[in-house]
Write an enzyme that holds these catalytic residues in place. Sequence first.
Site, PDB file in Angstrom:
ATOM      1  N   CYS A 112       0.832  -1.210   0.000  1.00  0.00           N
ATOM      2  CA  CYS A 112       0.000   0.000   0.000  1.00  0.00           C
ATOM      3  C   CYS A 112       0.866   1.259   0.000  1.00  0.00           C
ATOM      4  O   CYS A 112       1.830   1.354   0.758  1.00  0.00           O
ATOM      5  CB  CYS A 112      -0.906  -0.013   1.232  1.00  0.00           C
ATOM      6  SG  CYS A 112      -2.021   1.398   1.298  1.00  0.00           S
ATOM      7  N   CYS A 126       0.508   4.575   6.975  1.00  0.00           N
ATOM      8  CA  CYS A 126      -0.108   4.450   8.305  1.00  0.00           C
ATOM      9  C   CYS A 126       0.879   3.707   9.221  1.00  0.00           C
ATOM     10  O   CYS A 126       1.280   2.574   8.911  1.00  0.00           O
ATOM     11  CB  CYS A 126      -1.418   3.688   8.198  1.00  0.00           C
ATOM     12  SG  CYS A 126      -2.481   4.347   6.893  1.00  0.00           S
ATOM     13  N   CYS A 145       0.495  -0.104  10.313  1.00  0.00           N
ATOM     14  CA  CYS A 145      -0.022  -1.107   9.370  1.00  0.00           C
ATOM     15  C   CYS A 145       1.056  -1.955   8.715  1.00  0.00           C
ATOM     16  O   CYS A 145       2.022  -1.440   8.142  1.00  0.00           O
ATOM     17  CB  CYS A 145      -0.855  -0.411   8.294  1.00  0.00           C
ATOM     18  SG  CYS A 145      -1.671  -1.596   7.201  1.00  0.00           S
ATOM     19  N   CYS A 179     -16.678  -8.754   5.601  1.00  0.00           N
ATOM     20  CA  CYS A 179     -15.980  -7.487   5.388  1.00  0.00           C
ATOM     21  C   CYS A 179     -14.743  -7.723   4.538  1.00  0.00           C
ATOM     22  O   CYS A 179     -13.871  -8.504   4.929  1.00  0.00           O
ATOM     23  CB  CYS A 179     -15.540  -6.883   6.717  1.00  0.00           C
ATOM     24  SG  CYS A 179     -16.844  -6.826   7.947  1.00  0.00           S
ATOM     25  N   CYS A 209     -19.618  -5.647   3.485  1.00  0.00           N
ATOM     26  CA  CYS A 209     -18.864  -4.464   3.896  1.00  0.00           C
ATOM     27  C   CYS A 209     -17.558  -4.456   3.129  1.00  0.00           C
ATOM     28  O   CYS A 209     -16.979  -5.517   2.891  1.00  0.00           O
ATOM     29  CB  CYS A 209     -18.597  -4.490   5.400  1.00  0.00           C
ATOM     30  SG  CYS A 209     -17.685  -3.035   5.970  1.00  0.00           S
ATOM     31  N   CYS A 230     -19.272   2.325   8.602  1.00  0.00           N
ATOM     32  CA  CYS A 230     -18.554   1.647   9.680  1.00  0.00           C
ATOM     33  C   CYS A 230     -17.276   2.455   9.872  1.00  0.00           C
ATOM     34  O   CYS A 230     -16.489   2.600   8.930  1.00  0.00           O
ATOM     35  CB  CYS A 230     -18.235   0.215   9.250  1.00  0.00           C
ATOM     36  SG  CYS A 230     -17.135  -0.644  10.395  1.00  0.00           S
ATOM     37  N   ARG A 252     -18.008  -2.334  17.802  1.00  0.00           N
ATOM     38  CA  ARG A 252     -17.291  -3.589  17.542  1.00  0.00           C
ATOM     39  C   ARG A 252     -15.950  -3.639  18.271  1.00  0.00           C
ATOM     40  O   ARG A 252     -15.094  -2.775  18.095  1.00  0.00           O
ATOM     41  CB  ARG A 252     -17.067  -3.794  16.042  1.00  0.00           C
ATOM     42  CG  ARG A 252     -16.471  -5.184  15.763  1.00  0.00           C
ATOM     43  CD  ARG A 252     -16.436  -5.540  14.297  1.00  0.00           C
ATOM     44  NE  ARG A 252     -17.665  -5.176  13.653  1.00  0.00           N
ATOM     45  CZ  ARG A 252     -17.740  -4.565  12.477  1.00  0.00           C
ATOM     46  NH1 ARG A 252     -16.645  -4.280  11.806  1.00  0.00           N
ATOM     47  NH2 ARG A 252     -18.903  -4.250  11.956  1.00  0.00           N
TER      48      ARG A 252
HETATM   49  N1  SAM Z   1      -6.645   0.514   3.173  1.00  0.00           N
HETATM   50  C1  SAM Z   1      -7.905   0.774   3.726  1.00  0.00           C
HETATM   51  C2  SAM Z   1      -7.920   1.951   4.642  1.00  0.00           C
HETATM   52  O1  SAM Z   1      -7.002   2.089   5.443  1.00  0.00           O
HETATM   53  O2  SAM Z   1      -8.854   2.728   4.591  1.00  0.00           O
HETATM   54  C3  SAM Z   1      -8.552  -0.396   4.395  1.00  0.00           C
HETATM   55  C4  SAM Z   1      -7.774  -1.419   5.199  1.00  0.00           C
HETATM   56  S1  SAM Z   1      -7.108  -0.870   6.746  1.00  0.00           S
HETATM   57  C5  SAM Z   1      -6.030  -2.181   7.149  1.00  0.00           C
HETATM   58  C6  SAM Z   1      -8.455  -0.954   7.905  1.00  0.00           C
HETATM   59  C7  SAM Z   1      -8.226  -0.502   9.314  1.00  0.00           C
HETATM   60  O3  SAM Z   1      -7.624  -1.521  10.065  1.00  0.00           O
HETATM   61  C8  SAM Z   1      -7.348   0.695   9.568  1.00  0.00           C
HETATM   62  O4  SAM Z   1      -7.999   1.887   9.336  1.00  0.00           O
HETATM   63  C9  SAM Z   1      -6.986   0.528  11.033  1.00  0.00           C
HETATM   64  O5  SAM Z   1      -7.886   1.225  11.853  1.00  0.00           O
HETATM   65  C10 SAM Z   1      -7.100  -0.982  11.249  1.00  0.00           C
HETATM   66  N2  SAM Z   1      -5.765  -1.559  11.491  1.00  0.00           N
HETATM   67  C11 SAM Z   1      -4.792  -1.736  10.587  1.00  0.00           C
HETATM   68  N3  SAM Z   1      -3.677  -2.261  11.155  1.00  0.00           N
HETATM   69  C12 SAM Z   1      -3.954  -2.418  12.472  1.00  0.00           C
HETATM   70  C13 SAM Z   1      -3.208  -2.885  13.587  1.00  0.00           C
HETATM   71  N4  SAM Z   1      -1.945  -3.285  13.479  1.00  0.00           N
HETATM   72  N5  SAM Z   1      -3.817  -2.928  14.808  1.00  0.00           N
HETATM   73  C14 SAM Z   1      -5.077  -2.504  14.930  1.00  0.00           C
HETATM   74  N6  SAM Z   1      -5.842  -2.042  13.901  1.00  0.00           N
HETATM   75  C15 SAM Z   1      -5.298  -1.980  12.692  1.00  0.00           C
HETATM   76 FE1  SF4 Z   2      -2.804   1.150   3.436  1.00  0.00          FE
HETATM   77 FE2  SF4 Z   2      -2.716  -0.069   5.787  1.00  0.00          FE
HETATM   78 FE3  SF4 Z   2      -3.065   2.537   5.675  1.00  0.00          FE
HETATM   79 FE4  SF4 Z   2      -5.058   0.909   4.871  1.00  0.00          FE
HETATM   80  S1  SF4 Z   2      -4.256   1.093   6.933  1.00  0.00           S
HETATM   81  S2  SF4 Z   2      -4.307   2.765   3.833  1.00  0.00           S
HETATM   82  S3  SF4 Z   2      -3.827  -0.764   4.004  1.00  0.00           S
HETATM   83  S4  SF4 Z   2      -1.234   1.443   4.992  1.00  0.00           S
END
Ligand code: SAM
Ligand code: SF4
Length: 330
Positions: free
Chosen positions: A53, A57, A60, A97, A128, A188, A266
Amino acid sequence: MTVRQDWTRPEIAALFDLPFTELVFRAAEVHRAHHAAGEVQLCTLLSIKTGGCPEDCGYCSQSASAETGLKADKLMDVGAVLASAAEAKAAGSQRFCMGAAWRSPKDRDIPRVAQMIAGVKAMGLETCMTLGMLSQAQAQALADAGLDYYNHNIDTAPENYANIVSTRTFDDRLETLSNVRDAGVAVCCGGIVGMGETRAHRVGFVHALATLPRHPESVTVNALVPIRGTPIGDMLADTPLAKIDDIEFVRTVAAARITMPRSMVRLSAGRESMSEATQALCFLAGANSIFTGDKLLTTGNAGGGADATLFAKLGLRPMAGEEPMRVAAA
Ligand code: SAM
Ligand code: SF4
Ligand code: DTB
């Protein structure tokens, strides 16, 4: 009890400051006034496009800038997604989802994603998706395909956002949420607790959700899953004292329940390393939805067997209309 969008930060801070048992008691009262306490919604996650990606973030595993060694995959075939949805349905899930590691979908991806939505819906599951930022036209295309919910998290308080993500802004998130709402898809939205944020940031996070023009129908409260190779995962692994206290996590769930009485709250990521007692407190404090199954997107989850055991212990039921969960053989 009325649903309010005019919560102030001092009001929410005062909820967090309540004696713990008083806060949980109030949250449980609100829960019972608006929901069948004892019923918990089961949702299953599938990563339909993993890794690589372009966003950064800090929590992530799927960010191309993280050093997690995760292999980037292409968007899954529709057939494989439907096979996975069928398994989730058989295990008693109500909602399926689907998540993609995109900043935003490309228009050329939309037809395949639309086929996934139509196929999953035809199985009688709620659909979702979480695909990153959406334009108004993309949100409308997903709505036309029959999408029930779109997950798009604000993650933390607005003033903490830049400490977590630098490749987009909090306002970008709000814009997609508004596009999703305008397309008539239910929202959500939630975030992550335990990223080293302050109590004031947690108050600001709940405040940002509770003052949206309409409360999200589903509010996800994730406990950070610390992943080695991500900036925030590494920071927490190296400073164990920064780990969120279980009681403070439950306080956040309770504040979400009290301020957004009709929403499903949730208890999301992080259950695998959470004790049964902490999860039980979260259910008491108004959490009424979980991700079940062995996997979240890239990390493990408590799994259906552990959940069936937990539900049996606590006398909880999967939300009405669902098949009973299979209890794992002892
Ligand atoms: N890429 C898309 C986005 O970020 O909008 C969707 C997938 S993203 C992985 C979905 C959500 O998962 C993130 O917004 C975050 O809140 C949660 N998430 C991701 N990594 C995580 C982690 N290590 N621990 C807890 N929540 C996590
Ligand atoms: Fe990409 Fe992870 Fe951020 Fe979603 S949470 S936008 S998958 S880096
Ligand atoms: C949400 O708030 N939590 C889910 C879902 N929405 C997409 C994702 C949790 C991901 C946990 C880390 C992982 O498995 O990579």
